[in-house]
Write a protein that holds these residues in place. Structure first.
Motif, PDB file in Angstrom:
ATOM      1  N   PRO A 198       0.870  -1.281   0.016  1.00 10.27           N
ATOM      2  CA  PRO A 198      -0.076   0.031   0.096  1.00 10.27           C
ATOM      3  C   PRO A 198       0.873   1.259  -0.025  1.00 10.27           C
ATOM      4  O   PRO A 198       2.204   1.144   0.485  1.00 10.27           O
ATOM      5  CB  PRO A 198      -0.803  -0.141   1.224  1.00 10.27           C
ATOM      6  CG  PRO A 198      -0.871  -1.647   1.535  1.00 10.27           C
ATOM      7  CD  PRO A 198       0.447  -2.107   1.047  1.00 10.27           C
ATOM      8  N   PHE A 199       0.227   2.279  -0.687  1.00 10.76           N
ATOM      9  CA  PHE A 199       0.889   3.644  -0.754  1.00 10.76           C
ATOM     10  C   PHE A 199       2.523   3.580  -1.078  1.00 10.76           C
ATOM     11  O   PHE A 199       3.159   4.292  -0.671  1.00 10.76           O
ATOM     12  CB  PHE A 199       0.923   4.370   0.687  1.00 10.76           C
ATOM     13  CG  PHE A 199      -0.514   4.518   1.117  1.00 10.76           C
ATOM     14  CD1 PHE A 199      -1.314   5.394   0.373  1.00 10.76           C
ATOM     15  CD2 PHE A 199      -1.135   3.947   2.153  1.00 10.76           C
ATOM     16  CE1 PHE A 199      -2.656   5.738   0.607  1.00 10.76           C
ATOM     17  CE2 PHE A 199      -2.470   4.249   2.474  1.00 10.76           C
ATOM     18  CZ  PHE A 199      -3.197   5.018   1.794  1.00 10.76           C
ATOM     19  N   GLU A 200       2.840   2.530  -2.011  1.00 10.98           N
ATOM     20  CA  GLU A 200       4.022   2.382  -2.508  1.00 10.98           C
ATOM     21  C   GLU A 200       5.270   2.194  -1.422  1.00 10.98           C
ATOM     22  O   GLU A 200       6.278   2.820  -1.653  1.00 10.98           O
ATOM     23  CB  GLU A 200       4.277   3.587  -3.575  1.00 10.98           C
ATOM     24  CG  GLU A 200       3.277   3.545  -4.959  1.00 10.98           C
ATOM     25  CD  GLU A 200       3.653   4.753  -5.647  1.00 10.98           C
ATOM     26  OE1 GLU A 200       4.370   5.546  -5.387  1.00 10.98           O
ATOM     27  OE2 GLU A 200       3.217   4.682  -6.946  1.00 10.98           O
ATOM     28  N   GLY A 201       4.767   1.694  -0.349  1.00 13.07           N
ATOM     29  CA  GLY A 201       5.660   1.402   0.525  1.00 13.07           C
ATOM     30  C   GLY A 201       5.728   2.364   1.564  1.00 13.07           C
ATOM     31  O   GLY A 201       6.513   2.246   2.637  1.00 13.07           O
ATOM     32  N   SER A 202       5.130   3.657   1.275  1.00 14.38           N
ATOM     33  CA  SER A 202       5.263   4.657   2.215  1.00 14.38           C
ATOM     34  C   SER A 202       4.088   4.512   3.575  1.00 14.38           C
ATOM     35  O   SER A 202       3.109   3.613   3.287  1.00 14.38           O
ATOM     36  CB  SER A 202       4.884   5.893   1.717  1.00 14.38           C
ATOM     37  OG  SER A 202       5.119   6.973   2.616  1.00 14.38           O
ATOM     38  N   SER A 203       4.171   4.887   4.673  1.00 16.94           N
ATOM     39  CA  SER A 203       3.048   4.876   5.578  1.00 16.94           C
ATOM     40  C   SER A 203       1.782   5.674   5.360  1.00 16.94           C
ATOM     41  O   SER A 203       2.181   6.808   4.610  1.00 16.94           O
ATOM     42  CB  SER A 203       3.726   5.063   6.949  1.00 16.94           C
ATOM     43  OG  SER A 203       3.920   6.686   6.965  1.00 16.94           O
ATOM     44  N   LEU A 204       0.857   5.417   5.947  1.00 13.98           N
ATOM     45  CA  LEU A 204      -0.208   6.096   5.577  1.00 13.98           C
ATOM     46  C   LEU A 204      -0.238   7.573   6.406  1.00 13.98           C
ATOM     47  O   LEU A 204      -0.759   8.413   5.828  1.00 13.98           O
ATOM     48  CB  LEU A 204      -1.741   5.398   6.343  1.00 13.98           C
ATOM     49  CG  LEU A 204      -3.036   6.279   6.477  1.00 13.98           C
ATOM     50  CD1 LEU A 204      -3.292   6.666   5.260  1.00 13.98           C
ATOM     51  CD2 LEU A 204      -4.103   5.269   7.339  1.00 13.98           C
ATOM     52  N   ALA A 205       0.142   7.539   7.650  1.00 11.72           N
ATOM     53  CA  ALA A 205       0.492   8.885   8.154  1.00 11.72           C
ATOM     54  C   ALA A 205       1.409   9.634   7.375  1.00 11.72           C
ATOM     55  O   ALA A 205       1.122  10.917   7.438  1.00 11.72           O
ATOM     56  CB  ALA A 205       1.310   8.635   9.571  1.00 11.72           C
ATOM     57  N   LYS A 206       2.329   9.414   6.832  1.00 10.28           N
ATOM     58  CA  LYS A 206       3.231  10.183   5.622  1.00 10.28           C
ATOM     59  C   LYS A 206       2.495  10.551   4.709  1.00 10.28           C
ATOM     60  O   LYS A 206       2.641  11.734   4.311  1.00 10.28           O
ATOM     61  CB  LYS A 206       4.634   9.361   5.723  1.00 10.28           C
ATOM     62  CG  LYS A 206       5.584  10.100   4.334  1.00 10.28           C
ATOM     63  CD  LYS A 206       6.193  11.127   5.187  1.00 10.28           C
ATOM     64  CE  LYS A 206       7.498  11.807   4.273  1.00 10.28           C
ATOM     65  NZ  LYS A 206       7.125  12.008   3.071  1.00 10.28           N
ATOM     66  N   VAL A 207       1.824   9.715   3.939  1.00  8.74           N
ATOM     67  CA  VAL A 207       1.082  10.101   2.927  1.00  8.74           C
ATOM     68  C   VAL A 207       0.206  11.030   3.210  1.00  8.74           C
ATOM     69  O   VAL A 207       0.050  11.906   2.365  1.00  8.74           O
ATOM     70  CB  VAL A 207       0.511   8.919   2.309  1.00  8.74           C
ATOM     71  CG1 VAL A 207      -0.367   9.347   1.094  1.00  8.74           C
ATOM     72  CG2 VAL A 207       1.501   7.891   1.667  1.00  8.74           C
ATOM     73  N   THR A 208      -0.625  11.025   4.289  1.00  5.98           N
ATOM     74  CA  THR A 208      -1.787  11.803   4.860  1.00  5.98           C
ATOM     75  C   THR A 208      -1.054  13.286   5.226  1.00  5.98           C
ATOM     76  O   THR A 208      -1.636  14.497   4.775  1.00  5.98           O
ATOM     77  CB  THR A 208      -2.408  11.329   5.856  1.00  5.98           C
ATOM     78  OG1 THR A 208      -3.083  10.299   5.580  1.00  5.98           O
ATOM     79  CG2 THR A 208      -3.658  12.235   6.191  1.00  5.98           C
ATOM     80  N   ALA A 209       0.091  13.074   5.805  1.00  4.87           N
ATOM     81  CA  ALA A 209       0.706  14.234   6.190  1.00  4.87           C
ATOM     82  C   ALA A 209       1.153  15.241   4.987  1.00  4.87           C
ATOM     83  O   ALA A 209       1.098  16.484   5.114  1.00  4.87           O
ATOM     84  CB  ALA A 209       1.645  14.219   7.098  1.00  4.87           C
ATOM     85  N   ASP A 210       1.818  14.734   4.066  1.00  6.19           N
ATOM     86  CA  ASP A 210       2.232  15.384   2.726  1.00  6.19           C
ATOM     87  C   ASP A 210       0.965  15.966   2.103  1.00  6.19           C
ATOM     88  O   ASP A 210       1.025  16.867   1.697  1.00  6.19           O
ATOM     89  CB  ASP A 210       2.937  14.347   1.956  1.00  6.19           C
ATOM     90  CG  ASP A 210       4.436  13.948   2.718  1.00  6.19           C
ATOM     91  OD1 ASP A 210       4.703  14.661   3.453  1.00  6.19           O
ATOM     92  OD2 ASP A 210       5.097  12.835   1.793  1.00  6.19           O
TER      93      ASP A 210
END
Length: 501
Positions: free
Chosen positions: A10-22
């Motif tokens: 999911p999210f190309e290996g990034s965390s949900l928190a990081k994707v959401t924050a960005d």
């Protein structure tokens, strides 16, 4: 059909928190960059909910003095939406409105509806438009596009421009991916594209690269900031899939409920309303919608059965051919009256069996009934004024409208007498009835300009003995036109030969 593919990570290996924050940081930068107002499209589905939720969370983290411009949330109710979804969206908008005030956010929810003359039942029952088909898709423009575009244009006129924030995703379908790729070439910046349909507006699509499962992961792990539980949304999607499942982490063989489609319960542009059928079959809790599914299937008639319901003349009275066969026109008076009866019957049954939250459901509004009555009596010259009688017979209640006797050429007794004189010839009856109504209309005018044209038009509409006579006439006319067209080159050649050198 969706062509979405699932990512192994999911999210190309990034965390949900990081994707959401960005994304929240991107939203804040875009929001504070100028004074251009935002308009968010909200359908109540998973994608629009995730998009609005991201914007809401981003604005929460801005200082109050930087929340300077309104974010308009628009939701278009076609008035024939799936009742469960329509109720969900209405409740969500009200919860949203209260939460925005409490949290001091410049978010303004708006429920949009089509104008009464553009609604589904006014066009189908009132004007007689046949149920929508891919080649005659009269519904989408009137019921969905016009209300939202009208609102957006008002915002643009007031502020000069607007940014549309939409939950569109490339993985929804190949068509969506192609359309987004086309607009990417003219992007102002990442995820901000020109709007191909509305001038002075841009489209911002924050979740455009997300998959179905990434959307659900976000919705289930991030609490809804306006307080309308996302788990209820998940349950609604579950009930609309045959397998009753909506997994978030799945293997390639497991279907995702992200493919569920909610829309108008009257839709005949699809072979089957799978989401409503799944709801009805999901258990006793949803079985109250069965009358809607039954009526929808009756609307989806085709071939000779449909031809029996439609006039052999077009709306303007002309005879149109496609090859050697007649192209049928609007629903007949009898068919339109039958559709109204079945709709009112379905409404009564649903009200009797539905749960409390949709007990007062209106499948057709009083405003629509008044417009249908007007169309029948004053535009179609059906001076029997049958709508109040049908309403009374099907609901047991008096129709909430004034009598039209003073506006009609004939009373009920006179209509019966005219029908008797015409001795079962329906075409003769409708022609005589319309001629009398045209005369009544012009009788009170000081200037009667247009009277003879109106009478001539009525006579031409009723010129034929029956459908077979009209068909023979149209074929003969077509043959004559073809013969004339074939002779024209010969005549032109003869004229050229006779011309002086």
């Amino acid at each position: 059909m969706s062509t979405a593919t699932r990512r192994a990570v999911p999210f190309e290996g990034s965390s949900l928190a990081k994707v959401t924050a960005d994304l929240k940081e991107e939203i804040r930068e875009l929001y504070t960059a100028d004074e251009v107002p935002w308009v968010i499209g909200y359908s109540g589905g998973k994608d629009s909910t995730a998009t609005l939720q991201l914007v809401w969370l981003a604005l929460q983290e801005l200082p109050a003095e930087q929340r300077t411009k309104t974010v308009y949330v628009i939701s278009t109710d076609t008035l024939v939406e799936n009742p469960v979804v329509a109720s969900w969206v209405s409740q969500s908008l009200e919860t949203m409105r209260q939460a925005a005030v409490e949290q001091q956010l410049p978010i303004e929810p708006n429920r949009l509806t089509p104008k009464v003359q553009d609604t589904f039942w006014v066009n189908l029952i009132g004007r007689g438009y046949p149920a929508p088909r891919p080649k005659f898709r009269w519904c989408t423009e009137r019921m969905k596009i016009r209300p939202s575009n009208t609102f957006i244009r008002k915002v643009v006129r007031r502020h000069g421009e607007a940014i549309l924030v939409l939950g569109i995703r490339k993985q929804e379908s190949q068509a969506r991916a192609r359309a987004m790729a086309k607009h990417e070439k003219r992007r102002v910046q990442e995820r901000l594209s020109p709007n191909g349909n509305l001038p002075n507006s841009l489209v911002y699509s924050p979740i455009e690269d997300w998959s179905n499962d990434e959307v659900w992961t976000f919705l289930m792990q991030q609490p809804n900031p306006w307080g309308h539980p996302n788990k209820d949304l998940l349950t609604m999607y579950q009930s609309a899939t045959e397998d009753q499942e909506c997994p978030l982490v799945v293997d390639d063989s497991t279907p995702s409920c992200g493919d569920s489609r909610f829309g108008c319960w009257t839709c005949t542009l699809v072979d089957q309303d799978k989401s409503m059928a799944a709801m009805v079959n999901s258990g006793e809790e949803m079985v109250w919608m069965a009358p809607l599914l039954k009526l929808r299937d009756k609307l989806d008639v085709s071939g000779e059965e449909e031809h029996k319901l439609r006039d052999f003349r077009k709306m303007n009275g002309s005879i149109q051919l496609f090859g050697e066969r007649i192209v049928h026109g609007p629903y007949t008076q009898k068919a339109r009256e039958d559709w109204l009866r079945q709709l009112l019957e379905a409404q009564s049954r649903v009200r009797a069996d539905a749960p409390e939250y949709v007990r007062g459901i209106e499948l057709i509004t009083t405003e629509e009934l008044h417009e249908i009555r007007r169309l029948w009596v004053f535009e179609k010259h059906e001076v029997e004024d049958s709508l109040p009688r049908i309403y009374k017979e099907e609901t047991g209640e008096d129709f909430p409208g004034r009598p039209l006797d003073e506006h009609l050429a004939l009373g009920a007794g006179e209509i019966d007498l005219l029908r008797e004189v015409c001795d079962g010839d329906d075409l003769l009856f409708t022609t005589a009835r319309e001629l009398l109504e045209v005369e009544r209309k012009f009788r009170t005018m000081t200037r009667r300009s247009g009277l003879f044209e109106a009478l001539e038009k009525t006579v031409k509409r009723g010129f034929f003995e029956d459908k077979a006579d009209a068909h023979a006439y149209a074929l003969k006319k077509k043959q004559l036109n073809e013969e004339i067209a074939d002779r024209l080159p010969l005549i032109e050649d003869e004229d050229s030969a006779d011309a002086p050198a």
